[in-house]
Write a protein that holds these residues in place. Structure first.
Motif, mmCIF file in Angstrom:
data_model
loop_
_atom_site.group_PDB
_atom_site.id
_atom_site.type_symbol
_atom_site.label_atom_id
_atom_site.label_comp_id
_atom_site.label_asym_id
_atom_site.label_seq_id
_atom_site.Cartn_x
_atom_site.Cartn_y
_atom_site.Cartn_z
ATOM 1 N N ASP A 265 0.659 -1.189 -0.136
ATOM 2 C CA ASP A 265 0.138 -0.017 0.019
ATOM 3 C C ASP A 265 0.820 1.422 -0.110
ATOM 4 O OD1 ASP A 265 -2.358 -1.446 0.102
ATOM 5 O OD2 ASP A 265 -2.491 -1.421 2.093
ATOM 6 N N ARG A 266 2.212 1.076 0.320
ATOM 7 C CA ARG A 266 2.984 2.183 0.283
ATOM 8 C C ARG A 266 3.408 2.823 -1.084
ATOM 9 N NH1 ARG A 266 7.597 1.365 4.999
ATOM 10 N NH2 ARG A 266 6.444 0.459 6.445
ATOM 11 N N TRP A 267 3.233 2.181 -1.849
ATOM 12 C CA TRP A 267 3.666 2.408 -3.413
ATOM 13 C C TRP A 267 2.509 2.595 -4.260
ATOM 14 C CZ3 TRP A 267 7.648 2.029 -0.711
ATOM 15 C CH2 TRP A 267 8.086 1.038 0.074
ATOM 16 N N GLN A 268 1.717 3.483 -3.737
ATOM 17 C CA GLN A 268 0.418 3.844 -4.455
ATOM 18 C C GLN A 268 0.671 4.961 -5.264
ATOM 19 O OE1 GLN A 268 -2.764 2.279 -4.396
ATOM 20 N NE2 GLN A 268 -3.228 3.590 -6.098
ATOM 21 N N GLY A 269 0.330 4.915 -6.734
ATOM 22 C CA GLY A 269 0.551 6.172 -7.578
ATOM 23 C C GLY A 269 -0.650 6.463 -7.838
ATOM 24 N N LYS A 270 -1.035 7.582 -8.997
ATOM 25 C CA LYS A 270 -2.211 7.954 -9.231
ATOM 26 C C LYS A 270 -2.921 7.072 -10.040
ATOM 27 C CE LYS A 270 -0.275 10.558 -13.398
ATOM 28 N NZ LYS A 270 -0.442 11.530 -14.191
ATOM 29 N N ASP A 271 -2.498 6.065 -10.545
ATOM 30 C CA ASP A 271 -2.945 4.962 -11.432
ATOM 31 C C ASP A 271 -2.855 3.699 -10.827
ATOM 32 O OD1 ASP A 271 -3.531 7.057 -13.570
ATOM 33 O OD2 ASP A 271 -1.612 6.493 -14.293
ATOM 34 N N GLY A 272 -2.557 3.608 -9.674
ATOM 35 C CA GLY A 272 -2.493 2.048 -8.840
ATOM 36 C C GLY A 272 -1.062 2.086 -8.370
ATOM 37 N N ILE A 273 -0.905 0.681 -8.087
ATOM 38 C CA ILE A 273 0.247 0.284 -7.246
ATOM 39 C C ILE A 273 1.408 0.421 -8.324
ATOM 40 C CG2 ILE A 273 1.400 -1.527 -6.166
ATOM 41 C CD1 ILE A 273 -0.876 -0.342 -4.406
ATOM 42 N N PRO A 275 4.853 -0.286 -9.810
ATOM 43 C CA PRO A 275 5.850 -1.496 -9.948
ATOM 44 C C PRO A 275 7.048 -1.391 -9.251
ATOM 45 C CG PRO A 275 5.689 -0.468 -12.276
ATOM 46 C CD PRO A 275 4.653 0.019 -11.362
ATOM 47 N N LEU A 276 7.859 -2.365 -8.757
ATOM 48 C CA LEU A 276 8.899 -2.508 -8.023
ATOM 49 C C LEU A 276 10.129 -1.697 -8.763
ATOM 50 C CD1 LEU A 276 10.341 -3.153 -5.637
ATOM 51 C CD2 LEU A 276 11.075 -5.787 -6.639
ATOM 52 N N ALA A 277 10.043 -2.096 -10.041
ATOM 53 C CA ALA A 277 11.070 -1.271 -10.804
ATOM 54 C C ALA A 277 11.003 0.195 -10.681
ATOM 55 C CB ALA A 277 11.237 -1.749 -12.085
#
Length: 527
Positions: A265-273, A275-277
């Motif tokens: 949940d910490r890696w939420q962007g405006k279009d969703g989660i 990617p790790l990269a």
């Protein structure tokens, strides 16, 4: 299905209704009735017991969720735990179920029932089951099935709802508004009055209080906690900065991937989660910080465990390559500036005995190991050392009692129509806010003042407004024309009736509760 509705099946057209409307109705059904209980199950498998009736956990959850949904719609957003606590939703839902159980039991005693025809008629009249204003049996079946409720359950619930309505109606039908009640309200809303009053506050009588030595000693003895000094401690400590361990740590690819997944949940962007990269460096930095903190804590715990018997913080500090810090004496609610905000450390310090080592204590600053160098217990100092403080508290307490006592005496004298040197308000009308000229905001005093008459002009007890007490007596009353009352009497009664009916219903339910044996599963409503 009820016979009457079965007969209508062929003549009714199906229509689609928003499921949310049905869910709202179904929720209301469970809020009002629930399915009841046969008393089986474990001793804690209930929300409440009302005499011999059990309110099940399922009933409670349905009622609570329904009430929560209603308030969520009102607020237009998700309810925070703080708002829920303020509203007391769990208690309100459970109280609603308890009241319902009591009313249904009383209805049985009163011989109130609901026939099949009444039930079928009520269901047929519900808009969510109608097509073009006509009941649709197919729609009825479809919506019940989609919400996993049988026709039998629904009809029994509707029967209970009708019984509840009839019972409440039977109570409020007994209520009437008398001409005198209407006249009293008319006068309150239209008359103007003027009061005379006497008031007393602690500051007015403080100079009359001259305590003896014996009185001060007795006051100190009875109120020791008021004068008790705070417990104090002096500590030394070492602080391990987790950042100091970061340089010694490394992360494998698996550790990075695991941290990313566990904290997705910490890696939420405006279009969703993301990617790790895209967040790899951020993930690595946070994972490394967490690993360093864990290692710092383990290092502190291991070092403390191996050396705790020595009681030597300097030894522990040397092994950690750190320098001990020391505080002056401080109390729990007045920590030294260097430890401002470190509540966990302060709490730990006051749990330890003098000379004892403790920890590790983890805070936002790092990991602490602490030693209590000195403890001074709380104590009550002798009277001769704190006499001025005790005398001030004694006089403040006695002044309150004395001012109230003088106001009570004045109220008795006003009631006896004795002439007194009093003050007067200006003429004023009734205000629901309770703002009384020259006195201030005093809703209770306002209500009492407009009940005063020439036959009973004085209130029997004083009223507290702010830090003062007021004894009041009616000085004059300018009454509204009686002809105006006669013209509006019917309308006044009609306006008063719903309020009086609700008060009667509330009183009746309270009486039912007073006579019932109610046991609540407190775990469900605990904050």
């Amino acid at each position: 299905m009820l016979d009457l509705i079965r007969q209508k099946k062929q003549s009714i057209i199906i229509k689609v209704v928003f499921v949310v409307i049905v869910l709202s109705f179904i929720g209301t059904m469970f809020l009002v009735w629930g399915k009841g209980s046969d008393g089986s199950g474990s001793s804690m498998a209930y929300a409440a017991k009302v005499n011999r009736h059990k309110i099940s956990l399922e009933e409670f959850q349905n009622a609570y969720q329904r009430m929560r949904n209603i308030y969520q719609q009102i607020y237009g957003q998700s309810l925070t735990p703080e708002i829920e606590k303020t509203l007391g939703l769990k208690k309100a839902a459970l109280n609603s179920l308890i009241d319902t159980a009591l009313i249904l039991k009383e209805a049985k005693k009163m011989g109130i029932t609901a026939s099949k025809d009444e039930v079928s008629g009520a269901i047929a009249a519900m808009p969510m089951f109608q097509k073009d204003g006509v009941f649709s049996f197919d729609l009825y079946q479809q919506l019940l099935k989609s919400n996993r409720i049988t026709a039998k359950e629904f009809e029994e619930a509707q029967q209970r709802e009708l019984i509840l309505k009839k019972t409440r109606q039977a109570i409020i039908n007994k209520v009437a508004v008398s001409d005198q009640e209407a006249l009293d309200l008319f006068r309150k809303e239209n008359d103007r009055i003027e009061l005379e009053y006497l008031s007393y506050g602690p500051a007015d009588v403080m100079g009359e209080i001259r305590p003896t030595e014996a009185e001060l000693k007795e006051f100190l003895q009875k109120n020791q906690d008021r004068f008790r000094t705070a417990e104090k401690a002096e500590i030394s400590y070492v602080l391990i900065d987790p950042a100091s361990q970061a340089a010694r740590q490394s992360l494998t690819e698996d550790e990075i991937q695991t941290f990313y997944q566990k904290n997705i949940d910490r890696w939420q962007g405006k279009d969703g989660i993301l990617p790790l990269a895209d967040v790899r460096e951020r993930v690595r930095a946070e994972a490394l910080k967490q690993k360093a903190a864990r290692q710092a804590f383990e290092l502190a715990a291991d070092t403390l465990f191996k050396n705790i018997k020595s009681g030597d913080l300097n030894l522990i500090a040397a092994k950690l390559n750190l320098k001990p810090q020391q505080t002056p004496l401080f109390s729990a609610d007045a920590s030294p500036p260097a430890l401002a905000g470190e509540t966990a450390l302060i709490r730990k310090a006051f749990e330890l005995k003098q000379g004892e080592l403790g920890g590790p204590v983890e805070t936002g600053r790092g990991i602490y190991i602490v030693k209590v160098r000195q403890r001074i217990p709380s104590q009550v100092r002798p009277l001769n050392e704190i006499k001025a403080q005790v005398e001030q508290s004694f006089k403040a307490a006695k002044a309150v009692d004395l001012a109230r006592g003088k106001a009570e005496q004045a109220a008795r004298q006003l009631a006896a129509k004795k002439p007194l040197s009093s003050q007067s308000t200006s003429s004023f009308g009734f205000s629901a806010k309770g703002d009384v000229p020259s006195i201030g905001n005093a809703p209770d005093l306002m209500e009492a003042a407009f009940r005063l008459t020439s036959a009973s002009p004085a209130a029997t007890a004083p009223f507290k407004v702010g830090d003062r007490w007021y004894a009041i007596r009616l000085k004059s009353r300018s009454e509204a024309p009686r002809a105006e009352f006669d013209r509006t009497k019917t309308a006044i009664k009609q306006g008063m009736l719903p309020v009086k009916q609700q008060e009667a219903l509330t009183t009746w339910v309270k009486q039912l509760r007073g006579k019932a044996k109610i046991e609540i599963n407190q775990a469900l409503v605990a904050d």
